[in-house]
Structures are given as C-alpha cells and as structure tokens.
Design a protein around this motif. Sequence first.
Motif, mmCIF file in Angstrom:
data_model
loop_
_atom_site.group_PDB
_atom_site.id
_atom_site.type_symbol
_atom_site.label_atom_id
_atom_site.label_comp_id
_atom_site.label_asym_id
_atom_site.label_seq_id
_atom_site.Cartn_x
_atom_site.Cartn_y
_atom_site.Cartn_z
ATOM 1 N N GLU A 84 0.852 -1.190 0.000
ATOM 2 C CA GLU A 84 0.000 0.000 0.000
ATOM 3 C C GLU A 84 0.886 1.237 0.000
ATOM 4 O OE1 GLU A 84 -3.655 2.099 2.526
ATOM 5 O OE2 GLU A 84 -3.029 0.044 2.989
ATOM 6 N N GLY A 85 0.838 1.989 -1.087
ATOM 7 C CA GLY A 85 1.685 3.171 -1.175
ATOM 8 C C GLY A 85 1.746 3.725 -2.586
ATOM 9 N N ASP A 86 2.547 4.764 -2.739
ATOM 10 C CA ASP A 86 2.730 5.465 -4.002
ATOM 11 C C ASP A 86 3.812 4.754 -4.816
ATOM 12 O OD1 ASP A 86 3.369 7.224 -6.063
ATOM 13 O OD2 ASP A 86 3.147 9.013 -4.814
ATOM 14 N N ALA A 87 3.463 4.265 -5.995
ATOM 15 C CA ALA A 87 4.410 3.510 -6.817
ATOM 16 C C ALA A 87 5.624 4.340 -7.219
ATOM 17 C CB ALA A 87 3.709 2.983 -8.067
ATOM 18 N N LEU A 88 5.493 5.657 -7.199
ATOM 19 C CA LEU A 88 6.618 6.521 -7.552
ATOM 20 C C LEU A 88 7.587 6.698 -6.390
ATOM 21 C CD1 LEU A 88 4.783 9.329 -9.578
ATOM 22 C CD2 LEU A 88 5.871 7.236 -10.435
ATOM 23 N N PHE A 112 9.777 5.947 -16.628
ATOM 24 C CA PHE A 112 11.201 6.229 -16.426
ATOM 25 C C PHE A 112 11.748 5.415 -15.246
ATOM 26 C CE2 PHE A 112 10.518 10.356 -18.768
ATOM 27 C CZ PHE A 112 11.406 10.076 -19.793
ATOM 28 N N LYS A 113 10.943 5.266 -14.192
ATOM 29 C CA LYS A 113 11.371 4.454 -13.050
ATOM 30 C C LYS A 113 11.489 2.991 -13.447
ATOM 31 C CE LYS A 113 10.218 3.312 -8.240
ATOM 32 N NZ LYS A 113 9.361 3.636 -7.064
ATOM 33 N N ARG A 145 11.220 13.993 -25.585
ATOM 34 C CA ARG A 145 12.171 13.487 -24.595
ATOM 35 C C ARG A 145 11.929 12.014 -24.277
ATOM 36 N NH1 ARG A 145 11.567 14.320 -18.420
ATOM 37 N NH2 ARG A 145 13.442 13.332 -17.615
ATOM 38 N N LEU A 146 10.661 11.661 -24.052
ATOM 39 C CA LEU A 146 10.322 10.279 -23.735
ATOM 40 C C LEU A 146 10.761 9.339 -24.857
ATOM 41 C CD1 LEU A 146 8.730 8.125 -22.029
ATOM 42 C CD2 LEU A 146 6.745 8.728 -23.431
ATOM 43 N N TYR A 153 17.044 2.437 -23.391
ATOM 44 C CA TYR A 153 16.761 1.391 -22.411
ATOM 45 C C TYR A 153 15.966 0.210 -22.978
ATOM 46 C CZ TYR A 153 18.149 4.724 -18.780
ATOM 47 O OH TYR A 153 18.856 5.605 -17.995
ATOM 48 N N CYS A 154 15.174 0.441 -24.017
ATOM 49 C CA CYS A 154 14.241 -0.608 -24.410
ATOM 50 C C CYS A 154 13.794 -0.514 -25.862
ATOM 51 C CB CYS A 154 13.007 -0.543 -23.513
ATOM 52 S SG CYS A 154 11.927 0.878 -23.885
ATOM 53 N N ARG A 155 13.062 -1.553 -26.257
ATOM 54 C CA ARG A 155 12.291 -1.554 -27.493
ATOM 55 C C ARG A 155 10.821 -1.638 -27.093
ATOM 56 N NH1 ARG A 155 15.709 -2.644 -31.764
ATOM 57 N NH2 ARG A 155 17.758 -3.424 -31.149
#
Length: 254
Positions: A84-88, A112-113, A145-146, A153-155
């Motif tokens: 239980e909490g903020d995923a960020l 980004f995280k 930017r995104l 980092y990825c495809r």
Amino acid sequence: MKLLKSKGQHILLDRRYLYKIVRYADLNYNDVVLEVGCGLGNLTKLLLRSVKKVYGIEIDPRFCKLLREKFAEEIENGRFVLIEGDALKVDFPKFDKFVANIPYKISSPLTFKLLKQDFKLAVITYQKEFAERLIAREGSKRYGRLSIVAKAYCRAEILETIPPKAFKPKPKVESAIVRIIPEPEIFVENKDIFEDLVRFAFSRRRKKFGKILDEWCKEKGFKVNIPSEYKDKRPEEIPPEVYAEIADSVGEKG
C-alpha cells in the motif's frame, strides 16, 4: 465503490482485453510479476492463475481493503504481496515481468522508473497518445524526450488499442496495450549526460540545435563537435542516435 476520475481510476472491465494482456505477457508459473494500480483486482486475479507470485502496488486505501479481502488466501500463502503506497515513492521488489493497467496520470515518471529496473518484459496499458510518444521517431509530432530516452533502455511496440467503452468510468481517450522489452535500440555509455542533454534540448525546442548545444556546453563546461547537417535543425528533428553520439563524445570540463 465510487471511482475517481481525478485520480485516474478507470477500471478495465472488458475481460477480452484482460485476457489479451495476460497472453501478451507470455507468463509461466516461474514468473514473479509486479502490478501497479491493482484497483478492483480484475487483472490481479488472472495473473495469480498464471504465475508463481504477484506483487501489487496500490495507493487507494479503499482498494487495498477490498484486495486484502478478495485475495486473503493468496496473501496468506505468500503468492500475493500487497504494497500500500505510491508507486513513484516505494522501492520496487525484485520481479521478472511488469504487467499493469497503470493510472495514466503517472505514466511518464512511472515508465522512467521502470526502465531503470532489471526485468524481462513489461506489458502496460497506457493512454494511446502516450504510447505513440513512447515509440515515436524523429520528425513525428509525438517525438520528444520520452521517445529518445526510452530508446536507450528498451524496445517498445503498440500491440493494440482499447476503446473507452472497455473501462468504467469511460476515459475520454483511447488506450493502448504496449509491450516493452529491455533491449536498447541505441547504445549510450553515459546515460546521465545523455538524459541531461535531451532534457535541456527539449526545454528549448524552439531554438536551433547548434545554439542549444552551445548553451548546454557553456553551462556544463563541456566541449562537443556537432555534425554540420544538424546545426540548423530543431530538437525534434534530431535522431536518437545523434543525441547518444554527442553525449558520449563530450570532452573534459574546463
């Protein structure tokens, strides 16, 4: 339970898409899955049928209470761990795959995280516009930017779209299921410098790239050589690999 649009609470109810998300994730019983935004537990239930363990992060206390009741047995035997909490803000547990219908309000910071984590595969439901930004190439109106940073980092690929009527309450936008594989499209040795350059460039996107680089180098104390064909272009016209090459070619400060 009243769902709050202000908190991005649009629950995916159409089981056809829930099953598709699970299939796209190519799950097996040895997988440990992380889900952010469990909501009513519709996707959680399907995940628990398919994998060894599910970690769920949920910020709304009302949903958490419901999830603890609904999955009491799985919580007791350790197959479902509810955070239980903020995923960020909370630390992510160790996981293999990320499968979630995330709150659209946190799409950018959460992505980004996620990209900084060690994982095998992610299948995520995003707002369609955000998904298009994630996969965009230079020259596209969605490119930014995104789009650039993600490629270090990825495809990513859009698998299919989901209409508003599949959710309750209905969002005003279309959604998209996106698969993310943590294999970089471009190589970047110094990601901190790379991300700083991209951020700086798009904060001045109306200027020409040559001028932006002069300002960035002056502020950071760097020396770079920019190919002449890019000096008069705007940031959104510069390919991701050029940002990477510039970031990795910076000279010493001073």
